[in-house]
Scaffold this motif. Structure first.
Motif, PDB file in Angstrom:
ATOM      1  N   PRO A  63      13.578 -19.498  15.252  1.00 26.20           N
ATOM      2  CA  PRO A  63      12.197 -19.180  14.863  1.00 26.20           C
ATOM      3  C   PRO A  63      11.798 -19.903  13.587  1.00 26.20           C
ATOM      4  CG  PRO A  63      13.657 -17.331  14.370  1.00 26.20           C
ATOM      5  CD  PRO A  63      14.474 -18.313  15.148  1.00 26.20           C
ATOM      6  N   ALA A  64      10.496 -20.158  13.453  1.00 23.29           N
ATOM      7  CA  ALA A  64      10.007 -20.901  12.293  1.00 23.29           C
ATOM      8  C   ALA A  64       9.804 -20.011  11.083  1.00 23.29           C
ATOM      9  CB  ALA A  64       8.702 -21.608  12.645  1.00 23.29           C
ATOM     10  N   GLY A  65       9.508 -18.751  11.265  1.00 22.31           N
ATOM     11  CA  GLY A  65       9.256 -17.855  10.141  1.00 22.31           C
ATOM     12  C   GLY A  65       8.621 -16.565  10.626  1.00 22.31           C
ATOM     13  N   GLN A  66       8.648 -15.539   9.782  1.00 21.39           N
ATOM     14  CA  GLN A  66       8.112 -14.237  10.148  1.00 21.39           C
ATOM     15  C   GLN A  66       6.586 -14.264  10.197  1.00 21.39           C
ATOM     16  OE1 GLN A  66       9.770 -11.202  10.939  1.00 21.39           O
ATOM     17  NE2 GLN A  66      11.491 -12.630  11.169  1.00 21.39           N
ATOM     18  N   LEU A  67       6.033 -13.625  11.230  1.00 19.12           N
ATOM     19  CA  LEU A  67       4.581 -13.483  11.327  1.00 19.12           C
ATOM     20  C   LEU A  67       4.128 -12.394  10.359  1.00 19.12           C
ATOM     21  CD1 LEU A  67       4.320 -13.584  15.220  1.00 19.12           C
ATOM     22  CD2 LEU A  67       3.615 -15.394  13.650  1.00 19.12           C
ATOM     23  N   ASP A  68       2.945 -12.572   9.757  1.00 15.57           N
ATOM     24  CA  ASP A  68       2.463 -11.586   8.799  1.00 15.57           C
ATOM     25  C   ASP A  68       0.951 -11.407   8.932  1.00 15.57           C
ATOM     26  OD1 ASP A  68       1.383 -13.857   7.655  1.00 15.57           O
ATOM     27  OD2 ASP A  68       2.846 -13.958   6.025  1.00 15.57           O
ATOM     28  N   PHE A  69       0.389 -10.721   7.947  1.00 15.47           N
ATOM     29  CA  PHE A  69      -1.045 -10.418   7.960  1.00 15.47           C
ATOM     30  C   PHE A  69      -1.886 -11.681   8.084  1.00 15.47           C
ATOM     31  CE2 PHE A  69      -4.999 -10.200   5.555  1.00 15.47           C
ATOM     32  CZ  PHE A  69      -5.656  -9.159   6.176  1.00 15.47           C
ATOM     33  N   TYR A  70      -1.469 -12.739   7.393  1.00 16.76           N
ATOM     34  CA  TYR A  70      -2.288 -13.954   7.374  1.00 16.76           C
ATOM     35  C   TYR A  70      -2.270 -14.674   8.716  1.00 16.76           C
ATOM     36  CZ  TYR A  70      -2.427 -12.940   2.453  1.00 16.76           C
ATOM     37  OH  TYR A  70      -2.625 -12.311   1.248  1.00 16.76           O
ATOM     38  N   ASP A  71      -1.202 -14.480   9.483  1.00 17.59           N
ATOM     39  CA  ASP A  71      -1.186 -15.029  10.836  1.00 17.59           C
ATOM     40  C   ASP A  71      -2.192 -14.290  11.721  1.00 17.59           C
ATOM     41  OD1 ASP A  71       1.061 -17.042  10.801  1.00 17.59           O
ATOM     42  OD2 ASP A  71       2.136 -15.266  10.092  1.00 17.59           O
ATOM     43  N   ALA A  72      -2.247 -12.946  11.569  1.00 21.84           N
ATOM     44  CA  ALA A  72      -3.235 -12.173  12.336  1.00 21.84           C
ATOM     45  C   ALA A  72      -4.647 -12.549  11.906  1.00 21.84           C
ATOM     46  CB  ALA A  72      -2.992 -10.677  12.133  1.00 21.84           C
ATOM     47  N   LYS A  73      -4.847 -12.675  10.607  1.00 18.58           N
ATOM     48  CA  LYS A  73      -6.158 -13.058  10.088  1.00 18.58           C
ATOM     49  C   LYS A  73      -6.552 -14.445  10.600  1.00 18.58           C
ATOM     50  CE  LYS A  73      -8.511 -13.801   5.625  1.00 18.58           C
ATOM     51  NZ  LYS A  73      -8.626 -15.262   5.624  1.00 18.58           N
ATOM     52  N   GLY A  74      -5.601 -15.390  10.567  1.00 12.65           N
ATOM     53  CA  GLY A  74      -5.894 -16.727  11.044  1.00 12.65           C
ATOM     54  C   GLY A  74      -6.231 -16.755  12.523  1.00 12.65           C
ATOM     55  N   GLY A 103      -3.484  -1.331   1.581  1.00 12.11           N
ATOM     56  CA  GLY A 103      -3.145  -2.536   0.848  1.00 12.11           C
ATOM     57  C   GLY A 103      -2.901  -3.737   1.720  1.00 12.11           C
ATOM     58  N   GLN A 104      -2.723  -3.520   3.026  1.00 15.09           N
ATOM     59  CA  GLN A 104      -2.537  -4.622   3.961  1.00 15.09           C
ATOM     60  C   GLN A 104      -3.506  -4.470   5.133  1.00 15.09           C
ATOM     61  OE1 GLN A 104       1.473  -6.019   4.850  1.00 15.09           O
ATOM     62  NE2 GLN A 104       2.299  -4.549   3.379  1.00 15.09           N
ATOM     63  N   SER A 105      -4.732  -4.099   4.806  1.00 15.78           N
ATOM     64  CA  SER A 105      -5.751  -3.908   5.833  1.00 15.78           C
ATOM     65  C   SER A 105      -7.079  -4.438   5.323  1.00 15.78           C
ATOM     66  CB  SER A 105      -5.883  -2.425   6.196  1.00 15.78           C
ATOM     67  OG  SER A 105      -6.218  -1.658   5.042  1.00 15.78           O
ATOM     68  N   ALA A 106      -7.895  -4.879   6.250  1.00 15.74           N
ATOM     69  CA  ALA A 106      -9.187  -5.461   5.884  1.00 15.74           C
ATOM     70  C   ALA A 106     -10.215  -5.167   6.961  1.00 15.74           C
ATOM     71  CB  ALA A 106      -9.059  -6.974   5.692  1.00 15.74           C
ATOM     72  N   SER A 107     -11.463  -5.095   6.525  1.00 12.53           N
ATOM     73  CA  SER A 107     -12.568  -5.021   7.478  1.00 12.53           C
ATOM     74  C   SER A 107     -13.086  -6.432   7.722  1.00 12.53           C
ATOM     75  CB  SER A 107     -13.690  -4.131   6.939  1.00 12.53           C
ATOM     76  OG  SER A 107     -14.227  -4.680   5.747  1.00 12.53           O
ATOM     77  N   ILE A 108     -13.619  -6.654   8.922  1.00  9.49           N
ATOM     78  CA  ILE A 108     -14.168  -7.959   9.292  1.00  9.49           C
ATOM     79  C   ILE A 108     -15.676  -7.801   9.404  1.00  9.49           C
ATOM     80  CG2 ILE A 108     -14.049  -9.870  10.937  1.00  9.49           C
ATOM     81  CD1 ILE A 108     -11.393  -8.590  11.934  1.00  9.49           C
ATOM     82  N   SER A 109     -16.421  -8.593   8.653  1.00  9.55           N
ATOM     83  CA  SER A 109     -17.879  -8.484   8.633  1.00  9.55           C
ATOM     84  C   SER A 109     -18.512  -9.766   9.143  1.00  9.55           C
ATOM     85  CB  SER A 109     -18.386  -8.190   7.218  1.00  9.55           C
ATOM     86  OG  SER A 109     -17.820  -6.994   6.732  1.00  9.55           O
ATOM     87  N   GLY A 139      -5.001  -5.761  10.128  1.00 12.84           N
ATOM     88  CA  GLY A 139      -4.002  -5.390   9.144  1.00 12.84           C
ATOM     89  C   GLY A 139      -2.684  -4.998   9.767  1.00 12.84           C
ATOM     90  N   ARG A 140      -1.810  -4.467   8.929  1.00 13.71           N
ATOM     91  CA  ARG A 140      -0.485  -4.040   9.374  1.00 13.71           C
ATOM     92  C   ARG A 140      -0.547  -2.590   9.838  1.00 13.71           C
ATOM     93  NH1 ARG A 140       5.171  -4.516   5.879  1.00 13.71           N
ATOM     94  NH2 ARG A 140       6.449  -3.203   7.262  1.00 13.71           N
ATOM     95  N   LEU A 141       0.067  -2.308  10.969  1.00  9.07           N
ATOM     96  CA  LEU A 141       0.057  -0.963  11.533  1.00  9.07           C
ATOM     97  C   LEU A 141       0.729   0.013  10.577  1.00  9.07           C
ATOM     98  CD1 LEU A 141      -1.019   0.068  14.285  1.00  9.07           C
ATOM     99  CD2 LEU A 141       1.321  -0.011  15.135  1.00  9.07           C
ATOM    100  N   SER A 142       0.159   1.198  10.450  1.00  8.71           N
ATOM    101  CA  SER A 142       0.668   2.169   9.480  1.00  8.71           C
ATOM    102  C   SER A 142       2.088   2.595   9.822  1.00  8.71           C
ATOM    103  CB  SER A 142      -0.243   3.396   9.445  1.00  8.71           C
ATOM    104  OG  SER A 142      -0.128   4.139  10.647  1.00  8.71           O
ATOM    105  N   ASP A 143       2.809   3.002   8.780  1.00 12.71           N
ATOM    106  CA  ASP A 143       4.201   3.411   8.961  1.00 12.71           C
ATOM    107  C   ASP A 143       4.320   4.611   9.895  1.00 12.71           C
ATOM    108  OD1 ASP A 143       4.926   1.397   7.237  1.00 12.71           O
ATOM    109  OD2 ASP A 143       5.002   2.690   5.465  1.00 12.71           O
ATOM    110  N   GLU A 144       3.364   5.527   9.836  1.00  8.49           N
ATOM    111  CA  GLU A 144       3.412   6.719  10.678  1.00  8.49           C
ATOM    112  C   GLU A 144       3.342   6.353  12.156  1.00  8.49           C
ATOM    113  OE1 GLU A 144       0.933  10.895  11.411  1.00  8.49           O
ATOM    114  OE2 GLU A 144       0.244   9.430   9.928  1.00  8.49           O
ATOM    115  N   ILE A 145       2.423   5.455  12.515  1.00 10.61           N
ATOM    116  CA  ILE A 145       2.295   5.049  13.919  1.00 10.61           C
ATOM    117  C   ILE A 145       3.519   4.261  14.353  1.00 10.61           C
ATOM    118  CG2 ILE A 145       0.934   3.691  15.545  1.00 10.61           C
ATOM    119  CD1 ILE A 145      -1.534   4.350  13.920  1.00 10.61           C
ATOM    120  N   VAL A 146       4.021   3.372  13.472  1.00  8.20           N
ATOM    121  CA  VAL A 146       5.221   2.596  13.784  1.00  8.20           C
ATOM    122  C   VAL A 146       6.399   3.526  14.060  1.00  8.20           C
ATOM    123  CG1 VAL A 146       6.945   1.030  12.809  1.00  8.20           C
ATOM    124  CG2 VAL A 146       4.515   0.510  12.570  1.00  8.20           C
ATOM    125  N   GLU A 147       6.504   4.591  13.266  1.00  9.16           N
ATOM    126  CA  GLU A 147       7.592   5.546  13.451  1.00  9.16           C
ATOM    127  C   GLU A 147       7.438   6.315  14.761  1.00  9.16           C
ATOM    128  OE1 GLU A 147       9.572   9.403  11.161  1.00  9.16           O
ATOM    129  OE2 GLU A 147       8.112   8.117  10.127  1.00  9.16           O
TER     130      GLU A 147
END
Length: 701
Positions: free
Chosen positions: A513-524, A551-557, A567-575
């Motif tokens: 793999p080339a690298g971990q996917l993150d928030f900026y990949d979703a945003k892009g 802190g890792q979530s955004a609205s799109i306007s 954004g990143r899925l909340s820890d509660e839902i992930v659990e």
């Protein structure tokens, strides 16, 4: 079911040949599978569906012919069985008939006919029965069979003198009781079966077969004629358990006309008196379960026929067909101006309960063959949509980035109601019931129409994880639903786009793999998709979203309106899903996003002169974002500063815990000359200092 052509002529005037009549009966749903001659008669083999027990008789088929031809039953047939032709001495019901289980026996009539002479039936009656496949037994038994095929009501004749105390008790059989039936077979009964008994023992299995010991013989003088109505379910269960199917059980299982019992009894009694010399005597009618007609509301039957079948049938013709089939109408007393009609199902039609049943009756008599083969109006589905080409470009853009398209069910469990925050424009907060609930779910437990695509996508992620696929890029485009306030009470439907990424970036033909996917990949991915769809004016702003990590979530306007979240899925839902790696999601209202027309593409000459770039790192509070810096630079409106780009974020050694370093790249260019180092340096210092002052931040040394 065998139906005699000559028998039908006795009931109703027919101006069709046997072949033509067979064709017409088949056309209206009474499939004639064959017709064979029998002397001067023709016998139709009619294949009936289980919901049409009313046509298990010549009277029922004659009604259908009346609806086909517009003619009425013969006057003689209409007068048959009238009470005025027979004496009705008063008699107390408990003295002769007692029903102990009214749930299984809904009505029971008994008539006593005295001084009968048992013998062979006349040739006319024998020939008529033989034509439809019935063998002659004796005049009384033949008459009961004849009336059953004539009016559709099974009946049984007992030798009155063989009944203990000359009376009938209708009750459940006792465990271990036995009875020898007319076929000379001893059968064991249990408490689930309904038995017709005398004062001591069972004398018949209700609705199935009579008893051998109480049957009619050559020595019979007095007859008790039973005509009754029993529970369909119980007769079916009894017949199957005993492995005993008869003409009577076949009709009782499907349902008989409970209002036809007295007429059938009268008709049989008249014939018995005529052919045996007997005298009709006492009559009793015990009727604990009264018939109640089904009331079917239909404001405009012609319009309903048009809507459901496409057939244009006049209202008068609709009423004529229904009336010919015995379906009457009345005005609804609680309707405005008493204009809403209610149709009443006749006692012989157990299958009529809803508006669609009435439409079916009209459609089959109008002619199914008249229903045209044409596509129904689409109302959106299948039609070319205004934004279809833009959606195609959006899909292709995501596929080009390595995404796979997912398709999930529109029906979800109610447990998802308060997990995901719906994108703006879907849920109407002013309604008490915000979501759409199915009355009859297709999938067990999935009674809710989805207000978000994320539940289906996350189920797809879990399925992939279970199959050891940890690196995923999925998207889905589909409808989401919610309740909407207003008089029309129709659901709110919006088209939505959702995507999910997790794991690492995988390139084709590379094992590592080339690298971990993150928030900026979703945003892009969102940016690329919207740009491909022609949505140019959009930006991301830090926001608190229910199902995303703070802190890792955004609205799109877009155009000043929020159209979605990322954004990143909340820890509660992930659990809850038992995911063991970060999940990044985005969802936006595609309907709202594409409401803005695509801006025309304009051509610009490529720049002739080189640009100069400067990178600068700002130490900012964690509440500050790149968007704040971009906004501060844009407000200065420096013409020669042509672009601002995000470079990196640093957190760690040399930076306070509540701060971080954001690096941006400023690009300077002039359209008509090459900028000097001194000009760029002066502009750069001005922009940096103004940004520091406006945001209260400082550059990193």
């Amino acid at each position: 079911m065998n139906i005699s052509y000559n028998w039908l002529i006795d009931l109703i005037a027919i101006d069709l040949s046997a072949e033509q009549l067979a064709e017409q009966l088949t056309r209206v749903g009474l499939a004639v599978e064959g017709a064979h001659p029998h002397g001067d008669d023709f016998v139709f083999d009619v294949d009936l569906t289980s919901n049409r027990p009313d046509c298990l008789s010549h009277l029922g088929v004659a009604r259908e012919i009346g609806a086909i031809s517009g003619k009425f039953l013969n006057a003689g047939e209409q007068r048959r069985g009238e009470k005025s032709q027979l004496p009705y001495p008063p008699i107390l019901a408990p003295d002769v008939v007692k029903i102990e289980d009214s749930e299984l026996c809904h009505r029971f009539t008994a008539r006593i006919i005295r001084n009968v002479k048992i013998g062979p039936s006349p040739d006319g009656l024998v020939n008529r029965l033989e034509a439809i496949g019935e063998r002659s037994i004796n005049n009384v038994a033949d008459i009961t069979n004849y009336v059953m095929h004539d009016l559709g009501q099974p009946m049984h004749a007992f030798d009155l003198d063989k009944l203990a105390e000359n009376r009938i008790v209708v009750r459940r059989a006792k465990r271990g009781e036995t009875i020898t039936t007319l076929d000379a077979v001893e059968r064991k009964l249990d408490e689930t079966m309904l038995a017709i008994c005398d004062a001591e023992k069972p004398v018949a299995i209700a609705g199935v077969m009579g008893g051998f010991d109480s049957g009619i013989t050559d020595k019979t003088v007095n007859v008790l004629l039973e005509v009754a109505s029993f529970s369909r379910e119980n007769i079916r269960a009894t017949s199957r358990y005993l492995n005993l199917a008869t003409e009577a059980s076949y009709r009782f299982e499907r349902g008989v006309d409970i209002e036809n019992l007295v007429r059938a009894s009268d008709r049989a009694a008249e014939l018995i008196c005529d052919l045996t010399g007997g005298v009709a005597s006492e009559f009793v009618d015990v009727y604990p379960t009264k018939f109640t007609a089904n009331e079917i509301e239909c404001a405009d039957i012609a319009a309903s026929v048009q809507r459901l079948t496409g057939l244009a049938v006049d209202d008068s013709e609709c009423v004529r067909i229904l009336a010919a089939l015995g379906i009457s109408s009345k005005k609804a007393s609680d309707a405005p101006d008493f204009t809403s009609p209610i149709f009443l199902s006749p006692s012989w039609r157990h299958d009529l309960a809803i508006e669609e049943d009435l439409v079916e009756e009209i459609a089959r008599h109008t002619g199914y063959e008249k229903i045209e083969s044409r596509l129904p109006p689409a109302f959106g589905a299948g039609e070319y949509q205004t934004n279809e080409s833009r959606e195609k470009m959006l899909r292709q853009a995501l596929v080009n980035q390595g995404f796979d398209e997912a398709l999930s069910y529109s029906f979800i469990d109610i447990k998802f109601d308060n997990i995901f925050e719906a994108v703006p424009g879907v849920v109407d907060e002013s309604t008490d019931e915000k979501f759409i609930t199915l009355q009859d779910s297709v999938i067990d437990g999935a009674v809710r129409m989805r207000p978000s695509l994320l539940s289906g996508l996350l189920d797809a992620v879990r399925l992939n994880f279970n199959h050891k696929r940890r690196d995923l890029k999925l998207f889905e485009i589909g409808k989401v639903f919610a309740a909407k306030s207003g008089v029309d009470n129709l659901p709110n439907e919006q088209k939505s786009l959702a995507l999910v990424i997790t794991g690492s970036e995988i390139y084709e033909n590379r094992a590592m793999p080339a690298g971990q996917l993150d928030f900026y990949d979703a945003k892009g991915a969102v940016e690329t998709a919207l740009d491909a769809a022609g949505v140019n004016d959009f930006h991301f702003t830090s926001a608190e979203v229910k199902h995303l990590r703070s802190g890792q979530s955004a609205s799109i306007s877009s155009n000043g309106n929020i159209i979605g979240f990322a954004g990143r899925l909340s820890d509660e839902i992930v659990e809850n899903y038992k995911f063991k790696q970060p999940i990044y999601v985005a969802e936006l209202n595609l309907t709202s996003a594409m409401n803005v027309p695509v801006k025309a593409v304009t051509y610009r000459l490529p720049a002739k002169f080189p640009s100069v770039v400067r990178d600068v790192s700002f130490i900012v509070n964690r509440r500050r974002s790149y968007a704040d810096i971009l906004s501060a630079v844009a407000e200065q409106d420096i013409r020669l500063c042509t672009n601002v780009l995000f470079v990196d974020i640093y957190e760690g050694k040399g930076v306070a815990e509540d701060e971080r370093s954001i690096t941006v790249r400023l690009e300077y260019r002039s359209p008509d000359r090459t900028l000097t180092e001194g000009e760029v340096e002066l502009l750069h210092k001005q922009i940096v200092s103004q940004t520091e002052r406006k945001l209260g931040i400082k550059t990193r040394s």
